[in-house]
Design a protein around this motif. Structure first.
Motif: not given
Length: 82
Positions: A11-13, A32-35, A39-45, A66-69
């Motif tokens: 999906g990311y690709i 790009w906005s969605f990605l 990225a911001v959401a996963h940084l918080v995670e 792995n948490v970031f991805l």
């Protein structure tokens, strides 16, 4: 690697591909906005799950990547490991 993680990577690709192929269009801007939002959401995670990753053992850098991805999907896998 679990099927859900593979699906997320695909999906990311696809989303990044839309951003590259349709550069300069509304679809590319959306992609790009969605990605960036992901990225911001996963940084918080990463910040939220930092202590659980430290307690899990193994490679801390691997857990953080792995948490970031994959976010909570990686944390679910950590729960399954005894």
């Amino acid at each position: 690697m679990s099927p859900i993680k593979i699906a997320l990577l695909v999906g990311y690709i696809i989303i990044a591909g839309i951003g590259v192929v349709y550069s300069g269009t509304a679809a590319a801007t959306w992609a790009w906005s969605f990605l960036a939002l992901l990225a911001v959401a996963h940084l918080v995670e990463m910040a939220v799950f930092y202590s659980r990753c430290r307690q899990a053992g193994g490679s801390m850098a691997g857990h953080m990547l792995n948490v970031f991805l994959f976010g909570v999907f990686h944390m679910r896998e950590l729960k399954e490991i005894p």
